[in-house]
Write a protein that holds these residues in place. Structure first.
Motif, PDB file in Angstrom:
ATOM      1  N   TYR A 114     -14.428 -28.683 -22.610  1.00  0.00           N
ATOM      2  CA  TYR A 114     -13.036 -28.246 -22.426  1.00  0.00           C
ATOM      3  C   TYR A 114     -12.115 -28.902 -23.453  1.00  0.00           C
ATOM      4  N   ARG A 131      -7.845 -21.895 -20.918  1.00  0.00           N
ATOM      5  CA  ARG A 131      -7.805 -23.283 -20.443  1.00  0.00           C
ATOM      6  C   ARG A 131      -7.697 -23.413 -18.916  1.00  0.00           C
ATOM      7  N   PRO A 132      -6.730 -22.784 -18.227  1.00  0.00           N
ATOM      8  CA  PRO A 132      -6.662 -22.961 -16.769  1.00  0.00           C
ATOM      9  C   PRO A 132      -7.866 -22.378 -16.036  1.00  0.00           C
ATOM     10  N   TYR A 133      -8.365 -21.236 -16.513  1.00  0.00           N
ATOM     11  CA  TYR A 133      -9.539 -20.622 -15.880  1.00  0.00           C
ATOM     12  C   TYR A 133     -10.763 -21.520 -16.056  1.00  0.00           C
ATOM     13  N   LEU A 135     -10.778 -24.829 -16.284  1.00  0.00           N
ATOM     14  CA  LEU A 135     -10.673 -25.972 -15.372  1.00  0.00           C
ATOM     15  C   LEU A 135     -11.036 -25.604 -13.940  1.00  0.00           C
ATOM     16  N   LEU A 136     -10.659 -24.422 -13.503  1.00  0.00           N
ATOM     17  CA  LEU A 136     -10.985 -23.982 -12.144  1.00  0.00           C
ATOM     18  C   LEU A 136     -12.492 -23.780 -11.982  1.00  0.00           C
ATOM     19  N   THR A 139     -14.147 -27.261 -11.728  1.00  0.00           N
ATOM     20  CA  THR A 139     -13.970 -27.912 -10.428  1.00  0.00           C
ATOM     21  C   THR A 139     -14.976 -27.417  -9.390  1.00  0.00           C
ATOM     22  N   LEU A 191      -0.781 -14.087 -11.153  1.00  0.00           N
ATOM     23  CA  LEU A 191      -1.413 -15.135 -11.947  1.00  0.00           C
ATOM     24  C   LEU A 191      -2.505 -14.620 -12.883  1.00  0.00           C
ATOM     25  N   THR A 194      -5.988 -16.643 -13.981  1.00  0.00           N
ATOM     26  CA  THR A 194      -5.902 -17.899 -13.226  1.00  0.00           C
ATOM     27  C   THR A 194      -6.018 -17.637 -11.729  1.00  0.00           C
ATOM     28  N   ILE A 198      -8.736 -19.297  -9.053  1.00  0.00           N
ATOM     29  CA  ILE A 198      -8.410 -19.974  -7.789  1.00  0.00           C
ATOM     30  C   ILE A 198      -9.203 -19.371  -6.640  1.00  0.00           C
TER      31      ILE A 198
END
Length: 448
Positions: A114, A131-133, A135-136, A139, A191, A194, A198
């Motif tokens: 990342y 980037r946000p996708y 990180l999800l 996790t 969103l 993203t 989630i």
């Protein structure tokens, strides 16, 4: 045909009985993936292209992790075939620890990736979406691994229905989450990609928590709780699980790496080829997951017979699975040919993407035979615990043969994305043939 039906009727029936819940559970995941891509694609082509890149990258750790957890299934299957429920419970306990540690390791590795995502040659305009996708997805890795431990334990004792219902419930949760978060309803923000991330994270947490509750409360699992509670974490079980898991994980990880690395190469060609690749890759998982359900059933039956020392049963289980997969491969190929001109429009309103999808669907049909062949014999080898040779063959087939063919056809010969995709049927077919030879060579040694 009548001869085969009469000779293998019981084997077909047993394989189908075990395999259908696995197929339904896996198809549920595929359908949710298709819905994700359709909803994201209609939100924007850029979101679809960003999803293609992130999913290509994460397919490697997710499939490696899944493969690592598969090392538990033949071990459980062999002890289940012998009626040793205490050892089955103990293996599950140690598997949860092993999978948790692998989940942490994969999370750290993907975290490093990342931090370097801007150096991977993707279109600059996609980075704020990637980037946000990313990180999800990162996790969720540990939760995926912990769920896999419970699922492979249940598969090994031939209880494939519990996993199916949990996965289907999680898929429903994911679809609802997508509906709320991608476009934004009931006052929620739109969103896009993203929002899909989630929803995926929430569904994966649900799968692990749900199976953990069921394991400790379900009546039919109590016979395994004695071994689970009384067995301590020990190096013996962990060594066996790690050896089996690493080899199976490497085999599946290398196959996924073939698609993921080629997906990165396709990103060098631009947004439209990358979006088309994501569409066809997601469709291809439809065939893969159907084949995998039968292959997993074969692995379970082979491990049960092998645990009892019944080599004839091993042969029959494998042949029956091969027959079933041949029928499925033909059926899937016909379906792909019928929908190839139309399927792209479900994902996007871009004419360029839809037309490119129609071209790639022809190549997709060509690798159905090789895909089904390598799945059946990879699972048969897993069932007899001959996992090292399986990993070596996969390395040769995917990295020594398929990936160079993809690069040469795509860039040296300048055939573009179509050339990159040609490497898939070549690599999968040769890999399946080598695994078939190895499996029967292994059985001849056992007959001596």
């Amino acid at each position: 045909m009548r001869y085969w039906l009469q000779k293998y009727r019981e084997d077909y029936s047993a394989t189908i009985k075990i395999g259908i819940p696995i197929v339904l559970g896996q198809l549920g995941i595929v359908i949710v993936g298709l819905v994700d891509n359709i909803m994201v694609g209609h939100f924007s082509t850029s979101d679809l292209a960003a999803a293609s890149f992130v999913n290509s990258v994460f397919n490697i750790p997710i499939l490696f992790g899944m493969g690592f957890s598969y090392g538990l299934t033949p071990l459980v299957g062999q002890f289940f075939g012998r009626g040793d429920k205490f050892r089955v419970g103990g293996l599950l306990r140690n598997s949860l620890l092993a999978n948790f540690m692998i989940g942490l390791f994969l999370s750290v590795a993907m975290g490093i990736m990342y931090l370097n995502v801007d150096r991977m040659g993707q279109p600059e305009e996609l980075l704020p979406l990637i980037r946000p996708y990313f990180l999800l997805q990162l996790t969720s890795l540990v939760f995926v691994m912990m769920f896999n431990s419970f699922k492979q334990f249940a598969d090994g004792i031939t209880d494939t229905k519990t996993s199916m219902w949990i996965m289907l419930s999680a898929n429903l949760l994911n679809i609802i989450g997508n509906s709320l978060l991608i476009y934004g309803v009931w006052g929620l923000p739109a969103l896009g990609l993203t929002g899909a991330g989630i929803s995926t994270l929430a569904s994966r947490i649900f799968m692990f928590v749900a199976f953990a509750i069921i394991f400790f409360r379900k009546q039919s699992y109590r016979r395994y709780l004695v071994g689970y509670h009384r067995t301590t974490y020990n190096t013996g079980d962990l060594k066996v699980l790690n050896r089996m898991g690493m080899m199976v994980g490497l085999q599946m990880g290398m196959e996924t790496a073939l698609f993921s690395i080629s997906g990165i190469m396709i990103g060098w060609l631009g947004t439209v080829p990358l979006a088309a690749h994501q569409v066809v890759a997601s469709i291809s998982t439809l065939g893969f997951m159907v084949y995998y359900g039968v292959g997993a059933a074969v692995s379970i039956r082979v491990s049960n017979f092998f645990g009892r020392g019944d080599i004839t049963g091993v042969r029959r289980a494998t042949l029956a699975g091969t027959h079933l997969l041949a029928v499925l491969a033909i059926s899937v190929s016909v379906f792909f040919l019928l929908v190839r001109e139309h399927i792209g429009w479900l994902y996007t309103s871009s004419e360029d993407v839809a037309n490119l999808v129609a071209v790639l669907m022809i190549i997709l049909v060509f690798y159905q035979f090789g895909d089904s062949l390598q799945i059946i014999f990879a699972n048969a080898l897993r069932g007899v615990a001959d996992v090292t040779s399986m990993a070596v063959i996969s390395f040769i087939g995917y990295f020594v043969i398929a990936l160079p063919v993809s690069y040469i056809c795509g860039f040296v010969l300048d055939w573009g994305i179509e050339g990159i995709w040609i490497g898939y049927p070549v690599g999968l077919t040769l890999t399946g043939g080598m695994m078939c030879w190895r499996f029967y060579h292994f059985l001849r040694q056992k007959d001596i």
